[in-house]
Design an enzyme around this catalytic site. Structure first.
Site, PDB file in Angstrom:
ATOM      1  N   GLU A 108      44.973  41.742 -22.698  1.00 27.73           N
ATOM      2  CA  GLU A 108      43.662  41.250 -23.142  1.00 27.73           C
ATOM      3  C   GLU A 108      42.712  42.427 -23.274  1.00 27.73           C
ATOM      4  O   GLU A 108      42.987  43.499 -22.771  1.00 27.73           O
ATOM      5  CB  GLU A 108      43.042  40.316 -22.083  1.00 27.73           C
ATOM      6  CG  GLU A 108      43.972  39.348 -21.445  1.00 27.73           C
ATOM      7  CD  GLU A 108      43.405  38.763 -20.154  1.00 27.73           C
ATOM      8  OE1 GLU A 108      42.314  39.152 -19.720  1.00 27.73           O
ATOM      9  OE2 GLU A 108      44.084  37.897 -19.594  1.00 27.73           O
ATOM     10  N   LYS A 110      39.243  44.238 -22.055  1.00 29.13           N
ATOM     11  CA  LYS A 110      38.428  44.192 -20.843  1.00 29.13           C
ATOM     12  C   LYS A 110      36.962  44.246 -21.243  1.00 29.13           C
ATOM     13  O   LYS A 110      36.448  45.269 -21.687  1.00 29.13           O
ATOM     14  CB  LYS A 110      38.767  45.361 -19.924  1.00 29.13           C
ATOM     15  CG  LYS A 110      37.993  45.292 -18.628  1.00 29.13           C
ATOM     16  CD  LYS A 110      38.556  46.233 -17.591  1.00 29.13           C
ATOM     17  CE  LYS A 110      37.873  45.986 -16.262  1.00 29.13           C
ATOM     18  NZ  LYS A 110      36.449  46.390 -16.282  1.00 29.13           N
ATOM     19  N   ASP A 112      32.988  44.400 -21.066  1.00 31.00           N
ATOM     20  CA  ASP A 112      32.098  45.169 -20.206  1.00 31.00           C
ATOM     21  C   ASP A 112      30.829  44.379 -19.960  1.00 31.00           C
ATOM     22  O   ASP A 112      29.816  44.550 -20.634  1.00 31.00           O
ATOM     23  CB  ASP A 112      31.789  46.504 -20.890  1.00 31.00           C
ATOM     24  CG  ASP A 112      31.193  47.492 -19.920  1.00 31.00           C
ATOM     25  OD1 ASP A 112      31.161  47.193 -18.711  1.00 31.00           O
ATOM     26  OD2 ASP A 112      30.765  48.562 -20.377  1.00 31.00           O
ATOM     27  N   TYR A 220      38.662  34.409 -18.523  1.00 33.34           N
ATOM     28  CA  TYR A 220      39.917  35.166 -18.416  1.00 33.34           C
ATOM     29  C   TYR A 220      40.785  34.727 -17.239  1.00 33.34           C
ATOM     30  O   TYR A 220      41.841  35.300 -17.020  1.00 33.34           O
ATOM     31  CB  TYR A 220      39.668  36.670 -18.376  1.00 33.34           C
ATOM     32  CG  TYR A 220      38.740  37.154 -17.278  1.00 33.34           C
ATOM     33  CD1 TYR A 220      39.103  37.081 -15.935  1.00 33.34           C
ATOM     34  CD2 TYR A 220      37.507  37.706 -17.595  1.00 33.34           C
ATOM     35  CE1 TYR A 220      38.260  37.532 -14.934  1.00 33.34           C
ATOM     36  CE2 TYR A 220      36.650  38.160 -16.598  1.00 33.34           C
ATOM     37  CZ  TYR A 220      37.035  38.062 -15.272  1.00 33.34           C
ATOM     38  OH  TYR A 220      36.193  38.508 -14.292  1.00 33.34           O
ATOM     39  N   LYS A 309      41.823  51.740 -18.613  1.00 31.96           N
ATOM     40  CA  LYS A 309      40.481  52.076 -19.102  1.00 31.96           C
ATOM     41  C   LYS A 309      40.508  53.009 -20.312  1.00 31.96           C
ATOM     42  O   LYS A 309      41.380  53.874 -20.429  1.00 31.96           O
ATOM     43  CB  LYS A 309      39.662  52.741 -17.976  1.00 31.96           C
ATOM     44  CG  LYS A 309      39.485  51.879 -16.744  1.00 31.96           C
ATOM     45  CD  LYS A 309      38.631  50.653 -16.973  1.00 31.96           C
ATOM     46  CE  LYS A 309      37.158  50.952 -16.934  1.00 31.96           C
ATOM     47  NZ  LYS A 309      36.625  51.132 -15.586  1.00 31.96           N
ATOM     48  N   CYS A 405       3.792  65.449 -42.196  1.00 38.92           N
ATOM     49  CA  CYS A 405       5.220  65.582 -42.492  1.00 38.92           C
ATOM     50  C   CYS A 405       5.672  67.011 -42.207  1.00 38.92           C
ATOM     51  O   CYS A 405       5.079  67.958 -42.732  1.00 38.92           O
ATOM     52  CB  CYS A 405       5.486  65.236 -43.956  1.00 38.92           C
ATOM     53  SG  CYS A 405       7.198  65.600 -44.438  1.00 38.92           S
ATOM     54  N   CYS A 408       6.688  68.610 -45.877  1.00 40.57           N
ATOM     55  CA  CYS A 408       5.740  68.874 -46.958  1.00 40.57           C
ATOM     56  C   CYS A 408       4.290  68.821 -46.507  1.00 40.57           C
ATOM     57  O   CYS A 408       3.380  69.077 -47.295  1.00 40.57           O
ATOM     58  CB  CYS A 408       5.966  67.894 -48.112  1.00 40.57           C
ATOM     59  SG  CYS A 408       5.537  66.191 -47.700  1.00 40.57           S
ATOM     60  N   CYS A 423       6.691  59.663 -44.230  1.00 36.46           N
ATOM     61  CA  CYS A 423       5.975  60.690 -44.976  1.00 36.46           C
ATOM     62  C   CYS A 423       5.514  60.055 -46.277  1.00 36.46           C
ATOM     63  O   CYS A 423       6.264  59.356 -46.944  1.00 36.46           O
ATOM     64  CB  CYS A 423       6.921  61.856 -45.264  1.00 36.46           C
ATOM     65  SG  CYS A 423       6.386  62.879 -46.650  1.00 36.46           S
ATOM     66  N   CYS A 429       7.894  65.641 -51.617  1.00 27.50           N
ATOM     67  CA  CYS A 429       8.414  66.119 -50.329  1.00 27.50           C
ATOM     68  C   CYS A 429       9.837  66.655 -50.492  1.00 27.50           C
ATOM     69  O   CYS A 429      10.753  65.919 -50.849  1.00 27.50           O
ATOM     70  CB  CYS A 429       8.402  64.977 -49.314  1.00 27.50           C
ATOM     71  SG  CYS A 429       9.160  65.414 -47.743  1.00 27.50           S
TER      72      CYS A 429
HETATM   73  O1  JCF Z   1      37.313  41.396 -19.147  1.00 27.73           O
HETATM   74  C1  JCF Z   1      37.270  41.657 -17.957  1.00 27.73           C
HETATM   75  N1  JCF Z   1      36.289  42.399 -17.520  1.00 27.73           N
HETATM   76  C2  JCF Z   1      38.302  41.124 -17.022  1.00 27.73           C
HETATM   77  C3  JCF Z   1      38.129  41.212 -15.640  1.00 27.73           C
HETATM   78  C4  JCF Z   1      39.423  40.507 -17.558  1.00 27.73           C
HETATM   79  C5  JCF Z   1      40.386  40.003 -16.713  1.00 27.73           C
HETATM   80  O2  JCF Z   1      41.471  39.411 -17.214  1.00 27.73           O
HETATM   81  C6  JCF Z   1      40.245  40.070 -15.290  1.00 27.73           C
HETATM   82  C7  JCF Z   1      39.082  40.687 -14.774  1.00 27.73           C
HETATM   83  C8  JCF Z   1      38.962  40.737 -13.380  1.00 27.73           C
HETATM   84  C9  JCF Z   1      39.930  40.179 -12.583  1.00 27.73           C
HETATM   85  N2  JCF Z   1      41.188  39.521 -14.478  1.00 27.73           N
HETATM   86  C10 JCF Z   1      41.040  39.577 -13.156  1.00 27.73           C
HETATM   87  C11 JCF Z   1      42.071  38.996 -12.324  1.00 27.73           C
END
Ligand code: JCF
Length: 680
Positions: A108, A110, A112, A220, A309, A405, A408, A423, A429
């Protein structure tokens, strides 16, 4: 209306509005226009006011209720909310895979954002909580109820007694930019990045504030479940959750082995910027729940999953100076000169500071330590100031805003609504002229290879070119003389010199043959980008028709409103611009006629959705094939979908198509339809 009639109408409206809302916010495919939604919503509001006892707890009017809080109640997570172990390289991936053994995996993205738990009892949302330390979080029920894509009631007649869904709350980048822009204008709180904005919005004491923020939830994992007959793999559990109307990520694939994981990782990394929200890696999970239970946990993370990551997009450096650059339309952009720093493998020594309001909202000073953010190919930006580092900074000085500006010396115009400083010099210019020339020859416009920023600057400063038409008056002799007189290493007798000049002459000549959309784009009319130029060319077919179009005629074109129509009109009303266009055509700039047909492809009028992985081509290519045949390609399945093209590992769109009884095409059938050889 009597009470029984009211009860039944309230029930009907609640169901309808919740379905429309899900179509809009979860599937991005509304089946009714906003006006219909709004009318039904008001009808429901009126009925609920007249019969308060009949209001359904899952009513869309109940998203924002509750008074502001002065604190958040504690919530304990019966099943702890885990974090994931991070890995950063291929060696660690191989190590993880040897720990899990031969197993089906689910990959999947991740997200943020912020982890969040949402509890449904008998299908109704009754509680939502932050992750907190994993065991105890904070009750944010009132806030989560305002997130549009979170259903208040599960979409099933037979809900489990208890179901806890866990996932991430994020703010899509577009929404983040929008609320920050607004905050800057209104002097409100400006957030450094979408993650902070999501966190700040979710931990609001006043749910009405949260409701005004563009948040999005993605499930998730599951927590508590009672009275639910759950599938025995993670991926099928996600599909089950999706069938209840809970949003899950479309970027989920199952497979096996290191090659599969690597491919998923680099595939997502390559598309990172295309996704509407920030991600900081991918998550790899053992798919079988039984295998997960075998593997168990270490400390606070499961042994059956890792977060792989991505390289960071943020780094710390020092602001050395701020310069103001003048763009093609005269807008002044403050540019940060930075102590060079590597971000994601590329050395960054300058970054945008957007505009004056942004500088003020950051409170930035020259000499400050700052965070620079660089995402994909976009221009790096200064994201925030590390205020903690100020004590150590010896000499800080404020950023000085110019009064005139810098190119010019013309007076600057400040528009309050646009947050832009311009400007007023126009074609007087030099900076604006050079930028207009640069735009004209750029790859997406006239595509004059080898005529870059530096050479444009030299030719302009040397007086050889003023306007775009002058480019087609350049000749080799003149260029040689110019470069020799400027004491350049370029001279007719050396191979390099003649090569440079000859190549330039040839690419200028080649660029005379262009297309109408390119030419319109090259003119540099304000607000007319590539897509708009294409639309205008298709609509008007000839340049003359576009030049003569009235504001009313322009506004008949899709996506053209008052502003764009106004810019186009004022561009062609300028006699100077019309003269340059005549000159360009006299100097041999031509384009073929626009094709007369439009919407005549063999698939015109049909809408397709692609799901899963196609073996023979990428999604973009498949999309292009369909569009060339006149079809539309949508991102999600609705009643209007003609057919869903299904590759391997299809996602929830497949299930949705089955549900709606929409035609499903295999890859072979798709290839046959577009007239391609079926190979393999
Ligand atoms: O998208 C995420 N930040 C993310 C965090 C996705 C996951 O499948 C996660 C998670 C944190 C814990 N799964 C677990 C078990």
């Amino acid at each position: 209306m009597n009470t029984e009639e009211a009860r039944s109408r309230i029930g009907e409206l609640t169901r309808l509005l919740n379905r429309y809302s899900e179509e809009y916010h979860v599937h991005d495919s509304p089946s009714v226009p906003d006006s219909v939604y709004d009318r039904l919503y008001r009808e429901l509001e009126d009925l609920e006011k007249a019969w308060p006892d009949l209001a359904d707890p899952g009513s869309p009017t109940r998203r924002v209720g509750g008074a502001p809080l002065d604190h958040f109640a504690k919530v304990s997570h019966e099943i702890p909310m885990l974090s994931l172990e991070d890995i950063f390289n291929d060696g660690e991936l191989v190590q993880f895979l040897s720990r899990t053994g031969e197993a089906d995996l689910c990959c999947e993205v991740k997200l943020d954002g912020l982890a969040c738990s949402i509890l449904y009892e008998n299908g109704l949302l009754i509680r939502a909580a932050t992750r907190g330390d994993g065991r105890t979080g904070e009750d944010i029920t009132q806030n989560v109820r305002t997130i549009r894509n979170v259903p208040l009631r599960l979409d099933t007649d037979n809900p489990p007694r208890l179901l806890e869904v866990r996932g991430e709350v994020v703010m899509p980048r577009k929404g983040f930019e929008r609320i920050n822009e607004q905050a800057r204008q209104e002097g409100g709180k400006v957030f450094a990045n979408p993650r902070n904005a999501a966190a700040g919005s979710l931990r609001q004491k006043d749910p009405r504030v949260t409701a005004s923020r563009p948040l999005m939830f993605t499930c998730y994992a599951l927590g508590l479940a009672e009275g639910a007959d759950l599938p025995d793999t993670h991926s099928r559990r996600l599909a089950y959750v999706a069938s209840l109307g809970i949003p899950v990520s479309p970027e989920t694939r199952t497979g096996r082995g290191a090659a599969f994981c690597r491919e998923f990782y680099s595939g997502i990394l390559g598309r990172r910027q295309e996704l509407p929200y920030d991600i900081d890696g991918v998550v790899i999970k053992v798919d079988s729940i039984a295998r997960q239970e075998d593997l168990g946990f270490v400390a606070r993370s499961p042994r059956w999953a890792v977060a792989y990551k991505f390289p960071p997009q943020d780094e710390m450096t020092v602001l050395r100076d701020v310069e103001f650059q003048v763009g093609r339309t005269g807008v002044l952009t403050p540019v940060a000169r930075l102590e060079p720093v590597k971000v994601g493998g590329v050395t960054v020594s300058s970054a945008t500071l957007h505009n004056e309001a942004y500088i003020r909202s950051l409170g930035i000073m020259i000499g400050d330590t700052v965070i620079v953010h660089r995402a994909g190919d976009v221009i790096p930006r200064v994201e925030s100031v590390v205020m903690d580092m100020r004590e150590k900074a010896a000499d800080l000085r404020p950023v000085e805003f110019p009064g005139f500006c810098p190119s010019c010396g013309s007076v600057l115009e400040r528009s309050p609504d646009e947050a832009a400083t311009r400007c007023s010099g126009g074609l007087f210019c030099p900076a604006q002229c050079k930028e207009a020339l640069r735009h004209f020859v750029s790859r997406q416009a006239m595509n004059v290879e080898g005529l870059g920023e530096r050479i444009i600057g030299e030719l302009y400063d040397g007086g050889l070119i003023r306007h775009v038409s002058d480019i087609y008056r350049l000749n080799a002799g003149e260029l040689f003389r110019f470069y020799r007189s400027r004491n350049r290493m370029v001279n007719k007798d050396t191979p390099e010199g003649s090569l440079l000049v000859n190549n330039l002459e040839r690419s200028i000549d080649r660029s005379r043959k262009t297309t109408l959309p390119r030419f319109i784009y090259a003119l540099g009319i304000r607000e007319v980008g590539e897509a708009m130029a294409q639309t205008l060319a298709e609509h008007f077919k000839t340049l003359e028709a576009l030049m003569q179009a009235t504001t009313e005629e322009l506004k008949m074109v899709e996506d053209v409103g008052d502003v764009v129509a106004g810019h186009i009109r004022s561009f062609f009303q300028e006699e100077h611009n019309c003269r340059i266009i005549r000159e360009l055509r006299d100097l041999g700039v031509t384009w073929p006629e626009m094709p007369a047909h439009s919407g005549g492809g063999s698939l015109s009028g049909q809408t397709f959705v692609i799901t899963g992985t196609l073996a023979s081509m990428g999604r973009n290519e498949a999309k292009q094939c369909l569009q060339e045949l006149g079809a539309k390609v949508a991102g999600s399945v609705s009643a209007k979908t003609s057919a869903v093209i299904c590759g391997s590992d299809p996602g929830s769109k497949y299930a949705r198509a089955r549900e709606l009884g929409i035609r499903i095409l295999s890859e072979e059938e798709f290839l046959a339809m577009i007239g391609r050889e079926v190979t393999g």
